[in-house]
Design a protein around this motif. Structure first.
Motif, PDB file in Angstrom:
ATOM      1  N   CYS A   8       0.838  -1.194   0.000  1.00  0.00           N
ATOM      2  CA  CYS A   8       0.000   0.000   0.000  1.00  0.00           C
ATOM      3  C   CYS A   8       0.881   1.256   0.000  1.00  0.00           C
ATOM      4  CB  CYS A   8      -0.909  -0.011   1.218  1.00  0.00           C
ATOM      5  SG  CYS A   8      -1.963   1.445   1.302  1.00  0.00           S
ATOM      6  N   CYS A  11       0.208   5.457   3.010  1.00  0.00           N
ATOM      7  CA  CYS A  11       0.789   6.110   4.191  1.00  0.00           C
ATOM      8  C   CYS A  11       2.090   5.393   4.499  1.00  0.00           C
ATOM      9  CB  CYS A  11      -0.176   6.125   5.376  1.00  0.00           C
ATOM     10  SG  CYS A  11      -0.131   4.665   6.425  1.00  0.00           S
ATOM     11  N   CYS A  15       1.567  -1.336   4.477  1.00  0.00           N
ATOM     12  CA  CYS A  15       0.903  -2.641   4.630  1.00  0.00           C
ATOM     13  C   CYS A  15       0.881  -3.401   3.300  1.00  0.00           C
ATOM     14  CB  CYS A  15      -0.543  -2.445   5.074  1.00  0.00           C
ATOM     15  SG  CYS A  15      -0.694  -1.584   6.634  1.00  0.00           S
ATOM     16  N   CYS A  43      -6.341  -0.471   6.732  1.00  0.00           N
ATOM     17  CA  CYS A  43      -7.148   0.624   7.294  1.00  0.00           C
ATOM     18  C   CYS A  43      -8.116   1.099   6.205  1.00  0.00           C
ATOM     19  CB  CYS A  43      -6.234   1.748   7.775  1.00  0.00           C
ATOM     20  SG  CYS A  43      -5.712   2.861   6.453  1.00  0.00           S
TER      21      CYS A  43
END
Ligand code: SF4
Length: 738
Positions: A8, A11, A15, A43
C-alpha cells in the motif's frame, strides 16, 4: 477472481494488500495475511485502494499549455516542449533559475526515490524545496548533529518496549510517521497487554491519547520546554543513566548545565502543566526496564522544533534506551549501503549556502518550502546566475495547499517562465503547469519502499511488481522520470535506460573501491552484467540489494511475493555514528546556540483568552492527496474548527455555525465543532483542504472543498535551525461570522 499483492502506498505503514482484479481493473483490496510485516492489517485508506486507483479524474495523457490553455498532448510532444524551453533557461540564467519541489508522495513510489536525485545532479540547481520543511526536517537536523547522519533516525522498538512516551503524534490516525509500523493500533494494544505503559503528550485528546495511561495536554509549541524539564529532572534526581552509552557519548555534563534553569516549576507556566506531572513522567521514564521517547509533527512543526527533536533523543540517551532492544534502534534497510567500518566521520553541516531573498540557511541541500514564493516573485537583476527561480519542476507536490500563504504562491506560479509538473491530477498547484506529466495509477507500477524501510520497526524487504499492465497510452512512472532527466539535462532523445545505466555505473565505480562493499575489487562491467531486472528501475533495485547489508537479490525478492522478514531491530550504533568525534555529540554547537531562544520562551506566556491553532490528522486522510476519493471524503473526516466548550461560550461560537478565523497571513471561514477533545485556548483545523480554486479537475474534492488552514500563515514563522514552517501552535483570532 484473480488477485495480486501490492504494498500500500497511501501512508508510511506500508501494509501488504491483496488486490482483486477484473481484467486490468482493481475491484477490491484486503490486508495480505501472508505479508511478513503487516500480517493482514488494513485501514480504510487501504480498503479504498480500488476507488483511489480507478479515480476517473486521474489524467491519462500529458497536458501542454498552448495559447494560455492546457490541452491534451502525446508524450513525445510533452518532452519535446520541456527540452526546448527548459535548457535555454538554465543556460541563459544559470542552474539556480530552476527550482525543484518534491512532495511527500515521492517516498511512496519507486520513481520518486530513484530519479529526483539524478534530476538535481543533471540540472545542477541548488534550489530544492521539499515537504520535509513542512514536516520532519527538525528530526533530520537533530539526528544529523547528534549522530553525524541526518538519516540516522532511531525508531521506537514498539514490539518490545515497556514504556512509550509519544509527543505530538497521533499514530492511531496517522498510522505512524518516521516509524513505519503496520497496525500501530494493534502494536499499542499489545504494549498495554504485556503490562507496558503509554504516555501521550498532545494538546488534543486524540484517539491515541484516549488509549494512554497518562495524557498531558500542554499549551501547543511548548514541547521543547517540557522535554527540557524532563531532562532537568533526570539530572536533578540523579536518574540519568546512559549505561554503556556513557563511553560513546560526549557532552553529558554540558547538557546538564544547559538545562539547569528548565525546572518543572520554571516551564510550568508556559506549558500550563502541573510540575508534579512533569516529574512523574521523568521518573516513570527512568524507572521503566526499557522505554522509548517518540515525537512527531506536533513537536516538529513548531518554533522550537529542532530543539524538541534533539531533546527527544537526549532523553533516549540519558535513560540508556538508545540502541538497545525495547528502546529506540536504528533500522537496517536492505537497500542501504553496506555499513562502513566504525570511526569518526565528516559530521553534518548546516548553512553551506543561503537563500537569495531572506538568507535562510540551506539544510540537507534544501531551502524552506515556505520561502518558495519569495524566491519566485522577488525581482532579481536579470543577470545570469542571479538566482531568481524562473522555472519550476514539481513532482507529486501541491505546495499551494501544503505551504504557508498559498495565495502568494498561487500568484507567483503564474509568473514563471516555465512550470513542469509530474502529477496524476490537475490540482491547485498543477493548474499552473505548462507541461503536466501524469504517472499511471499505483496498480500499474511496481513498488519497493526505499525510504520507509529505513524507518521500519522491523527489518524486512518486500517488492511487488505492477499488479496490472500499463493501460494503452500510459507511460511507466520510472520512464516519465528518466525522460524528464534527459530533457532537463540536454540528453533529450537518448533512451531512458541511459539514465539508469549511468546511475548503475556511478554507484559501481564507487562501490568497487570501498573495502566494506560487497563489490570491492570487482570489475564494474562484469558486476553490472550480472544484474537482473526487466527495467532500469528493477536493475537499480537489484544493485542496491546486492550492495546492501543483507546481500539480497531482486530474484530472491520476486520469489517471495509476501516479503522477506529480516528480524527485529538490532543494536548497531557503531555502524551509524558519523560525527567528527566518532561519538554521540549530545550538545552540538548549533543547538547550544539556539537555547537562549528557548530560555526566552519560559516567560512568553500568552495573554488570557489568546487562542493558538493546531492541525490534526484523520484516519481517512493524508495531507492533500485523498480528498477526491468518495469513500474517504465524508463521514467524520470533516474540515471543521474544533473549539473547547469554554472558549465557544466565551466567544459565542455555536456548534455547526460558521466562524471567522484570522491569522497573520489571512483569514478564512470554517464551521465550528464544539468539543472538549481540544484543550481550552486551542483550536484545531486539519490541513490539506481548500479545494475551491478554479481550473482544477478534482470533482469530489471540489464539491466538499474545506478551507486551507495554511492561508492563516504568512510564511515568516520558521524554526530557524531547520527552516521548517511553524504550522502548529500559532496565534489566531476567532469570532462568529456574523
Ligand atoms: S495503514 Fe497505511 S499502508 Fe496500511 S492500509 Fe492503511 S493507508 Fe495503507
Amino acid at each position: 477472481m484473480p488477485t495480486a499483492p501490492r504494498i500500500c502506498p497511501l501512508c508510511e505503514a506500508t501494509c501488504g494488500l491483496v488486490l482483486t482484479l477484473d481484467g486490468s481493473r482493481v475491484t477490491g483490496a484486503r490486508g495480505d495475511r501472508d505479508d511478513v510485516f503487516s500480517r493482514g492489517f488494513v485501514c480504510p485508506k487501504g480498503a479504498a485502494f480500488p476507488q483511489i486507483d480507478g479515480d476517473p479524474d486521474r489524467l491519462r495523457t500529458p497536458l501542454v499549455r498552448e495559447n494560455g490553455r492546457l490541452r491534451e498532448a502525446n508524450w513525445d510532444e510533452a518532452f519535446d516542449t520541456i527540452a526546448a524551453r527548459l535548457r535555454p533557461l538554465i543556460e541563459g540564467y544559470g542552474p539556480d533559475a530552476l527550482g525543484i519541489v518534491l512532495g511527500n508522495p515521492n517516498v511512496h513510489t519507486m520513481a520518486g526515490a530513484l530519479y529526483p536525485p539524478l534530476l538535481l545532479r543533471a540540472t545542477g540547481t541548488s534550489r530544492l524545496f521539499t515537504a520535509s520543511t513542512l514536516d520532519q526536517m527538525p528530526k533530520h537536523v537533530a539526528v544529523g548533529l547528534l549522530f553525524g547522519d541526518p538519516f540516522a533516525i532511531p525508531v521506537p522498538d514498539l514490539d518490545r518496549t515497556d514504556h512509550l512516551l509519544v509527543i505530538g503524534a497521533n499514530p492511531l490516525d496517522s498510522n505512524g510517521s518516521l516509524c513505519t509500523a503496520p497496525d500501530f493500533p494493534g502494536r499499542l494494544a499489545a504494549l498495554r497487554r504485556r503490562g507496558g505503559t503509554l504516555t501521550v503528550v498532545d494538546p488534543r485528546r486524540t484517539r491515541t491519547a484516549r488509549l494512554a495511561d497518562r495524557h498531558l495536554a500542554p499549551r501547543p509549541g511548548t514541547d521543547a520546554l517540557l522535554l527540557a524539564a524532563l531532562v532537568h529532572t533526570l539530572f536533578a534526581e540523579d536518574l540519568a543513566d546512559p549505561g554503556p552509552l556513557a563511553d560513546r557519548t560526549e557532552g553529558v555534563d554540558q547538557v546538564r548545565d544547559a538545562v539547569r534553569e528548565f525546572t518543572p516549576e520554571a516551564v510550568a507556566p508556559a506549558c500550563e502543566l502541573d510540575p508534579g506531572a512533569i516529574r512523574a513522567v521523568a521518573r516513570e521514564l527512568a524507572a521503566a526496564p526499557t522505554a522509548a521517547v517518540y515525537g512527531r509533527m506536533g513537536s516538529s512543526t513548531v518554533a522550537h522544533g529542532t530543539l524538541a527533536n534533539w531533546l527527544v533523543d537526549v532523553l533516549n540517551v540519558l535513560t540508556g534506551n538508545l540502541d538497545r532492544p525495547g528502546g529506540v534502534l536504528f533500522p537496517r534497510s536492505a537497500t542501504a549501503p553496506a555499513p562502513r567500518p566504525a570511526g569518526p566521520g565528516r559530521g553534518f553541516l548546516l548553512g553551506r549556502r543561503h537563500s537569495r531573498v531572506s538568507g535562510h540557511p540551506e539544510v540537507k541541500g534544501e531551502f524552506p518550502l515556505a520561502a518558495l514564493a519569495e524566491e519566485i516573485d522577488t525581482p532579481g537583476t536579470d543577470a545570469p546566475g542571479e538566482g531568481r527561480v524562473r522555472a519550476l519542476i514539481t513532482i507529486a507536490a501541491n505546495p499551494v495547499l501544503s505551504a504557508p500563504d498559498g495565495r502568494r504562491l498561487d500568484a507567483a506560479l503564474d509568473t514563471l517562465d516555465l512550470m513542469v509538473c509530474v502529477d496524476p491530477y490537475l490540482n491547485e498547484t498543477t493548474r499552473h503547469a505548462d507541461v503536466l506529466l501524469p504517472p499511471p495509477p499505483p496498480s500499474q507500477s511496481a513498488h519497493f519502499d526505499f525510504a520507509l524501510n529505513g524507518f521500519a520497526v522491523r527489518d524486512q524487504a518486500r517488492y511487488t511488481p505492477a499488479a496490472v499492465p500499463l493501460e494503452p497510452g500510459r507511460m511507466d512512472e520510472c520512464e516519465i522520470h528518466a525522460r524528464l532527466v534527459l530533457a532537463a539535462s540536454g540528453m533529450h532523445g537518448a533512451p531512458p535506460s541511459a539514465v539508469d545505466d549511468l546511475a548503475i555505473d556511478a554507484a559501481l565505480a564507487k562501490a568497487v573501491t570501498q573495502p566494506h562493499s560487497p563489490a570491492y575489487g570487482a570489475d564494474p562491467k562484469e558486476f553490472a552484467a550480472g544484474l537482473t531486472g526487466e527495467s532500469g528501475a528493477e536493475r537499480r533495485l537489484d544493485l542496491m540489494l546486492r550492495l546492501g547489508p543483507y546481500r539480497l537479490t531482486l530474484d530472491e525478492l520476486k520469489a517471495r511475493p509476501h516479503g522477506i522478514d529480516l528480524g527485529p531491530l538490532k543494536p548497531r550504533l557503531d555502524e551509524v555514528l558519523k560525527t567528527p568525534s566518532g561519538r554521540i555529540e549530545l550538545l552540538p554547537a548549533p543547538l547550544a546556540a539556539d537555547l537562549p531562544r528557548l530560555r526566552a520562551a519560559l516567560t512568553a506566556v500568552p495573554e488570557p483568552g489568546a487562542l493558538q491553532l493546531v492541525g490534526r490528522r484523520h484516519l481517512r486522510s493524508n495531507n492533500s492527496w485523498l480528498h477526491n476519493t468518495p469513500a474517504l471524503n465524508g463521514g467524520s473526516n470533516r474540515c471543521t474548527l474544533q473549539v473547547h466548550p469554554d472558549d465557544a461560550a466565551r466567544l459565542r461560537l455555536a456548534d455547526g455555525a460558521p466562524a471567522r478565523v484570522r491569522g497573520a497571513g489571512g483569514e478564512l471561514t470554517a464551521d465550528v465543532e464544539v468539543t472538549d477533545a481540544v484543550r481550552a485556548g486551542v483550536v484545531s483545523l486539519p490541513h490539506g483542504w481548500g479545494h475551491d480554486r478554479p481550473g482544477t479537475r478534482l470533482t469530489v474534492a471540489a464539491a466538499r472543498p474545506g478551507v486551507n488552514v495554511n492561508q492563516l500563515l504568512d510564511g515568516s514563522l520558521l524554526d530557524p535551525l531547520s527552516g521548517t514552517a511553524v504550522l502548529n501552535g500559532f496565534p489566531v483570532e476567532v469570532a462568529p461570522l456574523d
